[in-house]
Design a protein around this motif. Sequence first.
Motif, PDB file in Angstrom:
ATOM      1  N   ARG A 128      15.906   9.312  41.711  1.00  0.00           N
ATOM      2  CA  ARG A 128      15.332   9.825  42.945  1.00  0.00           C
ATOM      3  C   ARG A 128      15.008  11.310  42.789  1.00  0.00           C
ATOM      4  O   ARG A 128      15.887  12.138  42.595  1.00  0.00           O
ATOM      5  N   TYR A 129      13.725  11.639  42.910  1.00  0.00           N
ATOM      6  CA  TYR A 129      13.264  13.019  42.821  1.00  0.00           C
ATOM      7  C   TYR A 129      13.018  13.622  44.199  1.00  0.00           C
ATOM      8  O   TYR A 129      12.987  14.826  44.350  1.00  0.00           O
ATOM      9  N   GLU A 130      12.808  12.779  45.202  1.00  0.00           N
ATOM     10  CA  GLU A 130      12.444  13.249  46.530  1.00  0.00           C
ATOM     11  C   GLU A 130      13.683  13.699  47.303  1.00  0.00           C
ATOM     12  O   GLU A 130      14.728  13.070  47.235  1.00  0.00           O
ATOM     13  N   CYS A 131      13.530  14.761  48.062  1.00  0.00           N
ATOM     14  CA  CYS A 131      14.630  15.241  48.897  1.00  0.00           C
ATOM     15  C   CYS A 131      14.694  14.462  50.207  1.00  0.00           C
ATOM     16  O   CYS A 131      15.772  14.229  50.738  1.00  0.00           O
ATOM     17  N   LYS A 132      13.544  14.084  50.728  1.00  0.00           N
ATOM     18  CA  LYS A 132      13.509  13.390  52.017  1.00  0.00           C
ATOM     19  C   LYS A 132      13.590  11.888  51.820  1.00  0.00           C
ATOM     20  O   LYS A 132      12.929  11.316  50.956  1.00  0.00           O
ATOM     21  N   ALA A 133      14.392  11.248  52.663  1.00  0.00           N
ATOM     22  CA  ALA A 133      14.567   9.801  52.579  1.00  0.00           C
ATOM     23  C   ALA A 133      13.267   9.068  52.919  1.00  0.00           C
ATOM     24  O   ALA A 133      12.999   8.004  52.364  1.00  0.00           O
TER      25      ALA A 133
END
Length: 173
Positions: A139-144
């Motif tokens: 997972r690279y994204e900070c936002k779910a």
Amino acid sequence: MRDRLDEHAGPEKGGLTGPNPVDRGKYGSKIHLITERTGLPLSAGISGANVHDSQALIPLVKGIPPIRSRRGPRRHKPGKLHADKGYDYRHLRRWLSGRGILHRIARKGVEISEQLGRHRWTIGCTMAWLAGCRRLRRRYECKAEHFLAFTSIACTLTCYRRLKTTPCVVKAP
């Protein structure tokens, strides 16, 4: 006894106020899926790695879109649901029965997990298809919301590839 506590309480080792080695506060995300019999994803969701799987069942079942059938109205619920021991809770069984969904959930301490293996392999295959997407392996994204969007895109691509290779049978009138 005091010497023994002081020996392990150093700040360099974490001491008594440091993190607990059996702490369940794991980092990361889990992908939850409901698929149809052949492995096409119907509903997908994500949660934290430290959240129990049983908390994701109700939102996933509610998230199943209407399914088109040859005769009659669209189906808004599955006919049968297979699940492993992680979903063996009385309130989930009652909720599924109240919606008219026949459930087959392995019972803790009574049944072995291998009996559901012939049904659960479809989830394993679908998860393997999704693991082919590099964005979902780590997972690279900070936002779910962004991670859920990439998961939905991967599910859509999986459906497209699977349906594209499946031969279509057309009956003559």
